[in-house]
Design an enzyme around this catalytic site. Structure first.
Site, PDB file in Angstrom:
ATOM      1  N   SER A   1       8.511  27.537  31.558  1.00 11.81           N
ATOM      2  CA  SER A   1       9.786  27.575  30.834  1.00 11.81           C
ATOM      3  C   SER A   1      10.496  26.229  30.715  1.00 11.81           C
ATOM      4  CB  SER A   1      10.728  28.583  31.493  1.00 11.81           C
ATOM      5  OG  SER A   1      10.293  29.900  31.246  1.00 11.81           O
TER       6      SER A   1
ATOM      7  N   LYS B   1      11.336  25.159  27.263  1.00 16.89           N
ATOM      8  CA  LYS B   1      12.502  25.710  26.569  1.00 16.89           C
ATOM      9  C   LYS B   1      13.571  24.640  26.334  1.00 16.89           C
ATOM     10  CE  LYS B   1      12.351  30.627  27.880  1.00 16.89           C
ATOM     11  NZ  LYS B   1      11.337  30.847  28.927  1.00 16.89           N
TER      12      LYS B   1
ATOM     13  N   SER C   1      16.578  31.662  31.116  1.00 14.85           N
ATOM     14  CA  SER C   1      15.187  31.488  30.694  1.00 14.85           C
ATOM     15  C   SER C   1      14.660  32.693  29.923  1.00 14.85           C
ATOM     16  CB  SER C   1      14.304  31.215  31.915  1.00 14.85           C
ATOM     17  OG  SER C   1      13.180  30.459  31.561  1.00 14.85           O
TER      18      SER C   1
END
Length: 266
Positions: free
Chosen positions: A22, A25, A77
């Site tokens: 993640s 991101k 997330s």
């Protein structure tokens, strides 16, 4: 990495490509912030709603404010929010992933290839610790991004409380913001920034099994090394300044005496 100069303070295999989880991101977030206004409405597809955890359980067919979805992807997330934003901006997650790769390259992160907006494991997707540090350091120059990353918790316009996964905010002195990640393939990943006094660091970790301990150790090491560097610089300046004063005080000496080195006891 020194956040001001870009100099590497300490690194182990900084250019080894790995799955980012993640942490990628950060790219999804910065592109979304640059592309959408807070109140722009984003429709959620069935595909986005079906993303696995972490997620905020968006309802397919429902429209949400872009600001809420950006908070959800950066703080909690949320994979469903990531894909919903990607589809809104790129038309599809596949097209959006190409935008992410292009954005990374424009920031000098030339070893980053994105295949998803969420960081979920995809074949051919990878980044490096050095690239993550560069990407995050750039993202933190955006005031809206930086402000978002500092929130420990925030409530959405539709009433849901979002809590930040980055525990460094309340456990590590000087934490400015950061993004965590985990998949079975990537293991624990992290990228974040820290500031103490005039010193600013960016720390990127990939493939860890003891991420929070590693992070605290690296932050402590980084600031200690910066302090030692300042001490050495101050000492060098002191010696230079001292020699200059001695020459000035002895300016009445003849040229022969000036050519004789002066011994200075510190």
């Amino acid at each position: 990495m020194d956040a001001v100069t870009g100099d590497i303070i300490y690194a182990v295999n900084p250019d080894m490509p790995r799955q980012p989880a993640s942490t990628i991101k950060v790219l999804t977030g910065i592109i979304s912030i640059d592309s959408l206004h807070r109140n722009d409405l984003v429709s959620v597809s069935r595909r986005a709603a079906r993303m696995p955890r972490s997620k905020v359980y968006l309802r397919p067919g429902t429209k949400y404010k872009a600001g809420d979805l950006i908070n959800a992807l950066l703080l909690t997330s949320a994979n469903d929010a990531s894909v919903a934003l990607a589809e809104k901006i790129g038309g599809s997650e596949k097209v959006f992933a190409r935008l992410m790769t292009a954005k990374a390259k424009s920031l000098g992160a030339t070893h980053t290839v994105c295949k998803s907006a969420s960081g979920l494991t995809r074949r051919g997707q990878h980044t490096t610790a050095r690239d993550l540090a560069k990407i995050f350091n750039h993202a933190m120059q955006n005031p809206r991004f930086a402000k978002t990353m500092k929130h420990i918790k925030v409530r959405t316009s539709y009433g849901k409380m979002l809590r930040n996964h980055n525990r460094a905010l309340w456990q590590v002195k000087g934490a400015e913001g950061g993004k965590t990640g985990y998949t079975a393939r990537a293991r624990q990943t992290y990228v974040g920034s820290f500031k103490r006094g005039n010193d600013e660091l960016v720390v990127a970790i990939m493939g860890s099994e003891t991420m929070w301990g590693d992070l605290k150790h690296l932050v402590r090491f980084g600031f200690a090394k910066k302090a030692r560097m300042r001490q050495r610089l101050a000492l060098a300046e002191h010696k230079t300044s001292g020699s200059f004063k001695l020459v000035q005080l002895d300016s009445n000496l003849n040229s022969r005496n000036l050519l004789t080195p002066l011994t200075v006891k510190q």
